[in-house]
Design an enzyme around this catalytic site. Sequence first.
Site, PDB file in Angstrom:
ATOM      1  N   ASN A   1       1.055  -1.463  -0.185  1.00  0.00           N
ATOM      2  CA  ASN A   1       0.071  -0.106  -0.284  1.00  0.00           C
ATOM      3  C   ASN A   1       1.034   1.305  -0.214  1.00  0.00           C
ATOM      4  O   ASN A   1       1.869   1.340   0.579  1.00  0.00           O
ATOM      5  CB  ASN A   1      -1.072  -0.354   1.192  1.00  0.00           C
ATOM      6  CG  ASN A   1      -1.288  -0.940   1.025  1.00  0.00           C
ATOM      7  OD1 ASN A   1      -3.143  -1.808  -0.024  1.00  0.00           O
ATOM      8  ND2 ASN A   1      -1.992  -1.577   2.610  1.00  0.00           N
TER       9      ASN A   1
ATOM     10  N   ASP B   1       8.406  -4.252 -15.066  1.00  0.00           N
ATOM     11  CA  ASP B   1       7.288  -4.654 -14.274  1.00  0.00           C
ATOM     12  C   ASP B   1       7.015  -3.371 -15.067  1.00  0.00           C
ATOM     13  O   ASP B   1       6.227  -2.006 -14.248  1.00  0.00           O
ATOM     14  CB  ASP B   1       7.113  -4.324 -12.710  1.00  0.00           C
ATOM     15  CG  ASP B   1       5.319  -4.262 -13.110  1.00  0.00           C
ATOM     16  OD1 ASP B   1       4.454  -5.019 -13.923  1.00  0.00           O
ATOM     17  OD2 ASP B   1       4.802  -4.193 -11.351  1.00  0.00           O
TER      18      ASP B   1
ATOM     19  N   ASP C   1       7.896   1.296  -9.201  1.00  0.00           N
ATOM     20  CA  ASP C   1       8.119   0.473  -8.814  1.00  0.00           C
ATOM     21  C   ASP C   1       9.228  -0.984  -8.953  1.00  0.00           C
ATOM     22  O   ASP C   1       8.447  -1.076  -9.897  1.00  0.00           O
ATOM     23  CB  ASP C   1       6.442   0.186  -9.084  1.00  0.00           C
ATOM     24  CG  ASP C   1       5.517  -1.506  -9.352  1.00  0.00           C
ATOM     25  OD1 ASP C   1       7.042  -2.147  -8.264  1.00  0.00           O
ATOM     26  OD2 ASP C   1       4.887  -1.338  -9.024  1.00  0.00           O
TER      27      ASP C   1
HETATM   28  N1  ADP Z   1       7.213   8.335  -5.301  1.00  0.00           N
HETATM   29  C1  ADP Z   1       5.534   8.451  -5.868  1.00  0.00           C
HETATM   30  N2  ADP Z   1       4.652   9.567  -5.638  1.00  0.00           N
HETATM   31  C2  ADP Z   1       4.156   9.868  -6.255  1.00  0.00           C
HETATM   32  N3  ADP Z   1       3.310   8.754  -6.426  1.00  0.00           N
HETATM   33  C3  ADP Z   1       3.833   7.438  -6.629  1.00  0.00           C
HETATM   34  C4  ADP Z   1       4.922   7.292  -5.583  1.00  0.00           C
HETATM   35  N4  ADP Z   1       5.647   6.202  -5.106  1.00  0.00           N
HETATM   36  C5  ADP Z   1       3.768   5.582  -6.116  1.00  0.00           C
HETATM   37  N5  ADP Z   1       3.143   6.174  -6.174  1.00  0.00           N
HETATM   38  C6  ADP Z   1       1.527   5.977  -6.806  1.00  0.00           C
HETATM   39  O1  ADP Z   1       1.344   4.460  -5.999  1.00  0.00           O
HETATM   40  C7  ADP Z   1       0.777   4.126  -7.296  1.00  0.00           C
HETATM   41  C8  ADP Z   1       1.396   2.563  -6.693  1.00  0.00           C
HETATM   42  O2  ADP Z   1       2.731   1.944  -6.326  1.00  0.00           O
HETATM   43  P1  ADP Z   1       3.855   1.105  -6.704  1.00  0.00           P
HETATM   44  O3  ADP Z   1       4.888   1.332  -6.454  1.00  0.00           O
HETATM   45  O4  ADP Z   1       3.514   1.018  -8.464  1.00  0.00           O
HETATM   46  O5  ADP Z   1       3.111  -0.028  -6.192  1.00  0.00           O
HETATM   47  P2  ADP Z   1       2.412  -1.352  -6.223  1.00  0.00           P
HETATM   48  O6  ADP Z   1       3.330  -2.482  -6.150  1.00  0.00           O
HETATM   49  O7  ADP Z   1       1.090  -1.897  -5.712  1.00  0.00           O
HETATM   50  O8  ADP Z   1       1.972  -1.096  -8.543  1.00  0.00           O
HETATM   51  C9  ADP Z   1       0.964   3.782  -8.540  1.00  0.00           C
HETATM   52  O9  ADP Z   1       0.726   3.556  -9.604  1.00  0.00           O
HETATM   53  C10 ADP Z   1       1.358   5.666  -7.988  1.00  0.00           C
HETATM   54  O10 ADP Z   1       0.172   6.263  -8.490  1.00  0.00           O
HETATM   55 MG    MG Z   2       2.975  -0.107  -9.226  1.00  0.00          MG
END
Ligand code: ADP
Ligand code: MG
Length: 243
Positions: free
Chosen positions: A47, A179, A196
């Site tokens: 999350n 990914d 990610d």
């Molecule tokens: N550093 C960040 N700044 C702004 N939004 C973020 C950032 N990291 C993640 N998010 C938001 O959270 C979502 C999920 O993050 P992510 O790292 O891709 O996790 P997951 O493994 O659940 O896909 C992203 O698609 C983005 O919308």
């Molecule tokens: Mg992601």
Amino acid sequence: MARITHERWKVYGNVFDQFTINVIIKLSKQKHIDELISPISIGKEANIFSAKKTEEKTTIFRIVKIYRLEACNFNKMYDYIKHDPRYYNIKKQRRQVIFAWVQREYRNIMKAREAGVKVPMPIALLRHLIVMQFIGDESTGETAQRLKQAPPKNPKEFFQKLLKNLKLLYQKAHLVHGDLSEYNILNWKEIPVIIDFSQASPIDAANADELLDRDIRNMVSYFKKYGIKIRAEELKNSIKTTK
Ligand SMILES: Nc1ncnc2c1ncn2[C@@H]1O[C@H](COP(=O)(O)OP(=O)(O)O)[C@@H](O)[C@H]1O
Ligand SMILES: [Mg+2]
């Protein structure tokens, strides 16, 4: 001083287990965050929360990625991470695999950043939590949108910027993302920011080429919709070679 108020405690208690709360408190004692603000994304394995941090009267937003200790699919994580030469000796044990997975993601972001790839700045890693830079407007909390929701205004230019990042990732950080898709690329004011890195692997990992091919297929099909015609082999060559 950690600014977790009594009210916050109650909220945290409903959402997180005690172990996770202790990690959040430790991160706030270490002054990486003051408190969590709100959930931004609820994913399969982790999350994402916004957090605030005040320093000398200036408040900025940060991002905290919290892996789910009980709910995440550590078998899948194990299947990926065992190919990574950095983690050959890993035992198939839930917490060990999850902590290694999170540490690997953190190291990947650091490596990408050092190579000049546009990624969120990694700030802290503790157990199953990562604190990183907030992509968007750090002072108001307006988040950058994903490419999925915010397609580029000028696809050609955006694609060129992204390609530059993918070359740096491959040639300087020696990583493949693994990914890459319109969900893991943010569009902040027409600048691509790659996020990610949980599946990113060194280019010498046994499955690296397979991961790279998948990333490339995703990019080819996404940008095709916006008028960019590039073949997968062409893109692969371009990522792997200078110029
Ligand atoms: N550093 C960040 N700044 C702004 N939004 C973020 C950032 N990291 C993640 N998010 C938001 O959270 C979502 C999920 O993050 P992510 O790292 O891709 O996790 P997951 O493994 O659940 O896909 C992203 O698609 C983005 O919308
Ligand atoms: Mg992601």
